[in-house]
Design a protein around this motif. Structure first.
Motif, PDB file in Angstrom:
ATOM      1  N   ALA A 136      30.780  43.445  31.577  1.00  0.00           N
ATOM      2  CA  ALA A 136      29.888  44.042  30.577  1.00  0.00           C
ATOM      3  C   ALA A 136      30.711  44.602  29.421  1.00  0.00           C
ATOM      4  CB  ALA A 136      29.047  45.138  31.214  1.00  0.00           C
TER       5      ALA A 136
ATOM      6  N   ILE B 110      32.025  41.723  27.286  1.00  0.00           N
ATOM      7  CA  ILE B 110      31.006  41.126  26.416  1.00  0.00           C
ATOM      8  C   ILE B 110      30.744  42.046  25.225  1.00  0.00           C
ATOM      9  CG2 ILE B 110      28.587  40.452  26.289  1.00  0.00           C
ATOM     10  CD1 ILE B 110      28.824  39.479  29.165  1.00  0.00           C
TER      11      ILE B 110
ATOM     12  N   LEU C 148      32.618  34.547  33.557  1.00  0.00           N
ATOM     13  CA  LEU C 148      32.468  34.622  32.106  1.00  0.00           C
ATOM     14  C   LEU C 148      33.311  33.522  31.480  1.00  0.00           C
ATOM     15  CD1 LEU C 148      31.163  36.027  29.834  1.00  0.00           C
ATOM     16  CD2 LEU C 148      32.992  37.657  29.766  1.00  0.00           C
TER      17      LEU C 148
ATOM     18  N   VAL D 247      23.356  35.969  27.431  1.00  0.00           N
ATOM     19  CA  VAL D 247      23.404  37.406  27.673  1.00  0.00           C
ATOM     20  C   VAL D 247      22.109  38.068  27.232  1.00  0.00           C
ATOM     21  CG1 VAL D 247      24.506  39.524  26.914  1.00  0.00           C
ATOM     22  CG2 VAL D 247      25.891  37.587  27.574  1.00  0.00           C
TER      23      VAL D 247
ATOM     24  N   MET E  59      21.106  37.419  32.133  1.00  0.00           N
ATOM     25  CA  MET E  59      21.904  36.438  32.840  1.00  0.00           C
ATOM     26  C   MET E  59      21.177  35.988  34.099  1.00  0.00           C
ATOM     27  SD  MET E  59      25.589  38.073  32.159  1.00  0.00           S
ATOM     28  CE  MET E  59      25.019  39.636  31.590  1.00  0.00           C
TER      29      MET E  59
ATOM     30  N   MET F 156      24.657  41.719  21.031  1.00  0.00           N
ATOM     31  CA  MET F 156      25.436  41.695  22.270  1.00  0.00           C
ATOM     32  C   MET F 156      25.862  43.102  22.664  1.00  0.00           C
ATOM     33  SD  MET F 156      27.706  38.308  21.651  1.00  0.00           S
ATOM     34  CE  MET F 156      28.747  38.225  23.080  1.00  0.00           C
TER      35      MET F 156
ATOM     36  N   MET G 152      24.305  45.190  25.957  1.00  0.00           N
ATOM     37  CA  MET G 152      25.214  45.612  27.026  1.00  0.00           C
ATOM     38  C   MET G 152      25.161  47.126  27.215  1.00  0.00           C
ATOM     39  SD  MET G 152      26.745  43.388  28.739  1.00  0.00           S
ATOM     40  CE  MET G 152      25.485  42.156  28.732  1.00  0.00           C
TER      41      MET G 152
ATOM     42  N   GLY H  54      21.368  42.222  31.054  1.00  0.00           N
ATOM     43  CA  GLY H  54      20.648  41.311  30.168  1.00  0.00           C
ATOM     44  C   GLY H  54      19.221  41.774  30.004  1.00  0.00           C
TER      45      GLY H  54
END
Lengths: 304, 503
Positions: free
Chosen positions: A102, A105, B216, B432, B436, B471, B475, B481
Motif C-alpha cells: 500500500a 502504491i 505488485l 487499484v 484489487m 492512487m 491508498m 481498493g
C-alpha cells in the motif's frame, strides 16, 4: 590509461549525484521500511527550483558566480525540503503501519502526481541553461588525448564530500541523529522513551530532500539541461545504488552511488552507450537476487 | 441521534495558528514552482510571474484548513453556511463564464480565482465535498467517522456493488454487445469504446497478478509489448496473419513472464515491484536499440489488419479474393472494420474475465489468494510459493500478450513509445482504483479513468495528475481498493456441518 582516467573522473561525478539521492532512499528505508518511490521527483524539483533561482538572480543582476551559486544552493536547500516534508505529511503518515505494498502504491501515485504537477506548472519542454562554471585543469596527456578535470567537477566532489561528512556527523553525534538511530531500531520503543517519532521521521524526509536538492543543482550545472522527467531514471538508479550498498546503511548509499556511477560511465565508454540503463537495471536485479542485503547492509530477517 | 454534542471550549488563536501554518507551507511549495514559470525565449529561458496564483492558493489553503478544523471540533454549521454558497456561486460563475466565453470571447475571468477552468472546478468540487461533510455532521450531530465505520461502510458498498454486478453484469455485457448498432454509436464513440475495453482487458489480466496473487507488477507493459511485437514481427518476417499470431503472441508473453519471473519471484513484495519495473524498462530499451530487428524508434508500420474468417475489410479486395462487404452483399463502410475490432477486443476481454472467474475456483486460484494473505502459512501447508506465483505471473502476462497483439493490429503501427512505464502505471491505477481482485471495479475504473478524459479533452492534461492523486487518496482512504470486498470463496454452512456430524 588516459581514457580510463577520464572515465573514472566522469563516473565519480555521476556517482556523486546518485550517492546524494541514494542517501534519501536509505534514510527513509532505514526508519520506516518503505521505498520512497517519489524521492526521484524531489531531486527533479530541486533541479527546477535551482534553474528558477538562477534565472531570477540573472534578472536581478547577481552575476558574481560564487555568490550566485551560494544563493541558489541555499534557496533550493530551503524550498525543496518543503516538498519532502509535505510528501511525508500528506501521503505517507496516514499509511504508517499499513502493508508495504500500500505504501509503495502511494509512493508511485505521488511520483506520478509530482511529475505531472511540474509538467503543468512549468511546461513540458526541456529547460536549457548556460554553463555556469567553465575551465579546468589538464591532468594528463597521452598523444592527442588529454584528461581534463574541470573546476565544476572539483566543486562537485568538494560539495559532495562536505555534505556527506556533515550528514554523517549529524547522524552520529547530534540528538536528532540519535533519535533517528533509535527509531530505526524500534519505532514503538523509541516513542515510549519520549522521542517524538513523527518529528524525527519528518526531519528524515527533510534531510533526504535537502541532499536530493543539492543533487538536482549539481545535475543542472553539470548537464545544463533538465526536464520534468529526469527524476524517474535518476531515482531508479539511486535506488539501485542504495540497494547495492545495502539499504539502510549510510556509507553503503555513498559507496553504491559511486559504484553505479562508475559502472554506468565505464559501460558507456567500453561497451554501448545505448544499453547503459540496462546495465544499471541488471545490477539491481542481480544484487536483489544474489545479495539482497547489499554490500554493507545487515541481514533482514522477516518475522512472522 | 438525540444526544447533543458536548461543546468544547474553542481555541480561536490556535485555529488561526494552524491555518496560518498550512497557508505558509502552501506558499513555500508554490512560491518558486508556481510563482515563476520558465518560458522559452530566444536565446534561453525567460520568466513569467504568477504570484496571483500563489497568493490565491495560500488563501484557499488557509480557508480550507479552518474548515477542516471546524469540522474536526464539531462545529459544522459555519462550514456549511460558507462552503455551500461558495460552491454554488463559483459553480454558477464558471458556467456563466463558459457560456459568455463561447458567445463573445470573454467572460468573468477577472473574478475567478485561477486562470485554468479545470483548477476552478476542482475548487468547486472540494468546497462541495466540505459542504457535504458538514451537512452530514449537522444531521448526525457528530463530525468524525471512525476508521472501522468507514471500512465497514465501504465494504458494504463493495458487497452491494458485487451483488448488483451479478444482475448488472449481464446487462452491461448486453449493452456492450448492442453498442455498435445504437444510434449514438459513431466512429469516435466506438474508438473510445475499443480503447476502454482494451484497458478493461489489461486491467483484468493484471488483476490476476496484483489482485489475486498479490504480486505488485510494475512492468506489466513489458508483456503487452512482447505480445504486440510478436505479432508485428511475425507478420513482417513470415507474413503471418492475425489469427495465427494471436495464440503465438500470448504464448510468447507467457514465456517472457516465466523467464523474467523465475529468478525474482522469491523476492519480497516491494523488491519484486521495483525489479519488475526494471524489467519493463529493459524490454523497452532493448526494443528501442535493437534496430536491425525491431526498427528501433522508427517502429513497425504496415501491420496487417485482422480478417473476418479470411474476409478482409477493404473497399477493393485484391484480385481473386472476396471482401467482407462483398461476401455478405453489404455496401462498404469503413465503420465495419471498427465494429469488428470492437467485437474482437470485447470477446478477448470477456474470455479473460471468464477465465479469471473460473480459475479462482480451481486449486491454483485458491492457492494464489491464500498466498496473497499469508505466504508463511502456505509454505507450511505445502504450497510451493514460487511455482504458484509463476503461474499467476505468466497467465497475467499471457493476457497482456493477447492485448498487445490486438493493439498492434488495431493501430497498424507500433513503436517503443507506446510501452513506457506510465502505461504500466495507468493499468495499475485501474486495478487499484477498482479494488484489487474486483472484476466489476476494473470496469468502472477503466470507464472513469480512460473514457472520461477521452470525452472531455480539457481534462486530458490533468489526467495523469488525477491518476497520481487518486492512487494516493485511495491508498490513504482504503488500502484494499475502492470497491474491494472479499467474499470467502468457500463457506461451510452451519446446518450442513451439523447434519454431517449428527447422522
Amino acid at each position: 590509461m588516459a581514457y580510463f582516467t577520464q572515465q573514472l573522473i566522469n563516473g565519480l561525478t555521476l556517482g556523486s549525484i546518485y550517492g546524494l539521492i541514494a542517501i534519501g532512499y536509505t534514510l527513509v528505508y532505514g526508519i520506516i521500511g518503505m521505498i520512497n518511490f517519489a524521492h526521484g521527483e524531489i531531486f527533479m524539483i530541486g533541479a527546477f527550483i535551482s534553474i528558477i533561482a538562477f534565472l531570477v538572480l540573472g534578472i536581478l543582476g547577481v552575476t558574481w558566480i560564487p555568490l550566485a551559486l551560494l544563493i541558489v544552493l541555499i534557496a533550493t536547500m530551503i524550498l525543496t525540503p518543503v516538498y519532502g516534508w509535505a510528501l511525508e505529511r500528506v501521503a505517507y503518515r496516514p499509511l504508517r503501519g499499513s502493508p508495504r505494498l500500500a505504501a509503495l502504491i502511494t509512493a508511485i501515485g505521488m511520483s506520478i502526481f509530482l511529475q505531472n504537477y511540474v509538467q503543468l506548472v512549468q511546461g513540458a519542454r526541456i529547460k536549457p541553461m548556460q554553463p555556469v562554471i567553465s575551465g579546468g585543469f589538464e591532468i594528463m596527456r597521452e598523444g592527442s588525448f588529454t584528461v581534463a578535470l574541470s573546476y565544476l567537477q572539483i566543486l562537485i566532489f568538494v560539495v559532495t564530500v562536505v555534505l556527506m561528512v556533515v550528514f554523517t556527523l549529524v547522524i552520529a553525534r547530534t540528538e536528532l541523529g540519535r533519535a533517528q538511530r533509535a527509531c530505526e531500531q524500534d519505532l514503538g520503543m523509541a516513542a515510549l522513551l519520549g522521542i517524538d517519532v513523527d518529528r524525527t521521521i519528518s526531519l528524515t524526509f527533510v534531510m533526504g530532500a535537502a541532499l536530493a536538492s543539492v543533487a538536482g543543482l549539481i545535475f543542472l550545472i553539470n548537464y545544463g539541461v533538465i526536464d520534468f522527467y529526469i527524476g524517474f531514471l535518476a531515482g531508479i538508479k539511486a535506488f539501485t545504488a542504495a540497494v547495492l550498498g545495502g539499504i539502510g546503511s549510510l556509507p553503503g548509499a555513498m559507496l553504491g552511488g559511486l559504484l553505479i556511477g562508475l559502472i554506468e560511465s565505464f559501460w558507456s565508454a567500453y561497451f554501448t552507450v545505448e544499453y547503459k540503463d540496462v546495465a544499471a537495471y541488471s545490477v539491481l536485479v542481480l544484487v536483489l537476487i544474489f545479495r539482497p542485503t547489499g554490500l554493507l547492509g545487515k541481514p533482514d530477517i522477516e518475522k512472522v | 441521534m438525540a444526544a447533543t454534542p458536548a461543546i468544547k471550549p474553542f481555541d480561536f488563536p490556535d485555529m488561526f495558528k494552524e491555518a496560518g501554518a498550512a497557508a505558509i507551507v502552501v506558499f513555500a511549495l508554490a512560491f518558486a514552482m508556481v510563482g515563476f514559470r520558465t518560458e522559452p525565449v530566444p536565446g534561453g529561458l525567460g520568466i513569467t510571474l504568477r504570484f496571483a496564483d500563489v497568493a490565491m492558493a495560500s488563501v484557499i489553503a488557509f480557508a480550507g484548513r479552518i474548515a477542516l478544523i471546524l469540522l474536526r471540533e464539531g462545529r459544522p454549521f459555519p462550514v456549511l453556511l460558507t462552503t455551500l454558497p461558495f460552491a454554488v456561486i463559483l459553480g454558477a460563475l464558471l458556467l456563466a463564464d463558459q457560456a459568455l466565453a463561447s458567445e463573445n470571447g470573454s467572460g468573468f475571468e477577472p473574478v475567478l480565482p485561477f486562470s485554468s477552468p479545470v483548477v476552478n472546478w476542482m475548487i468547486v468540487i472540494v468546497a462541495a465535498v466540505f459542504a457535504g461533510r458538514a451537512a452530514w455532521a449537522v444531521r448526525h450531530a457528530r463530525s468524525t467517522v471512525t476508521a472501522e465505520e468507514r471500512e465497514a461502510t465501504m465494504d458494504r458498498i463493495g458487497a452491494r456493488v458485487q451483488q448488483v454486478a451479478r444482475y448488472a453484469g449481464p446487462l452491461l455485457i448486453g449493452f456492450a454487445l448492442v453498442l455498435p448498432f445504437l444510434p449514438i454509436a459513431d466512429r469516435r464513440l466506438l474508438d473510445i469504446a475499443i480503447l476502454v475495453v482494451t484497458y478493461i482487458m489489461l486491467g483484468w489480466g493484471l488483476n490476476i497478478v496484483v489482485g489475486l496473487a498479490g504480486l505488485l507488477d510494475l512492468g506489466y507493459v513489458a508483456f503487452y509489448a512482447v505480445g504486440a511485437y510478436s505479432y508485428a514481427l511475425l507478420a513482417q518476417y513470415f507474413d503471418m496473419g492475425f489469427w495465427v499470431c494471436l495464440p503465438f503472441a500470448g504464448i510468447m508473453a507467457a514465456f517472457a513472464g516465466i523467464l523474467l519471473g523465475f529468478p525474482v519471484l522469491g523476492l519480497r513484495g516491494d523488491y519484486l515491484a521495483i525489479v519488475t519495473l526494471g524489467f519493463g524498462e529493459m524490454v523497452r530499451i532493448i526494443l528501442l536499440n535493437w534496430y536491425k530487428f525491431t526498427k528501433g524508434p522508427d517502429g513497425i508500420s504496415g501491420i496487417p489488419r485482422p480478417s473476418f474468417f479470411g474476409l478482409p475489410f477493404t473497399r477493393y479486395p485484391a484480385e481473386g479474393t472476396v471482401s467482407f462487404h462483398g461476401f455478405f452483399g453489404l455496401t462498404y463502410t469503413p465503420l465495419d472494420r471498427i465494429i469488428f475490432l470492437y467485437y474482437l477486443i470485447l470477446a478477448l476481454a470477456l474470455a479473460t474475465n471468464v477465465f479469471t472467474l473460473r480459475i479462482r475456483k480451481l486449486p491454483v486460484g485458491r492457492a494464489w489468494e491464500a498466498l496473497r494473505e499469508d505466504e508463511t502459512a502456505c509454505r507450511a501447508l505445502g504450497i510451493n510459493p514460487r511455482n504458484t506465483k509463476l503461474t499467476a505471473f505468466s497467465i497475467g502476462a499471457m493476457f497482456a500478450g493477447f492485448g498487445g497483439s490486438f493493439f498492434a493490429t488495431r493501430q497498424g503501427f507500433i513503436s517503443p513509445e507506446s510501452f513506457t512505464f506510465i502505461e504500466s502505471a495507468v493499468i495499475l491505477a485501474i486495478v487499484v482504483l477498482g479494488g484489487m481482485g474486483s472484476q466489476i471495479g476494473v470496469v468502472l475504473a477503466a470507464i472513469l479513468l480512460i473514457g472520461m478524459p477521452e470525452f472531455f479533452r480539457e481534462l486530458h492534461q490533468f489526467r495523469m495528475l488525477a491518476f497520481g492523486a487518486a492512487m494516493v487518496l485511495i491508498m490513504v482512504w482504503r488500502p484494499a481498493g475502492l470497491l474491494a470486498h472479499r467474499e470467502p470463496t468457500l463457506r461451510l454452512s452451519a446446518t450442513k456441518r451439523l447434519a454431517k456430524a449428527v447422522p
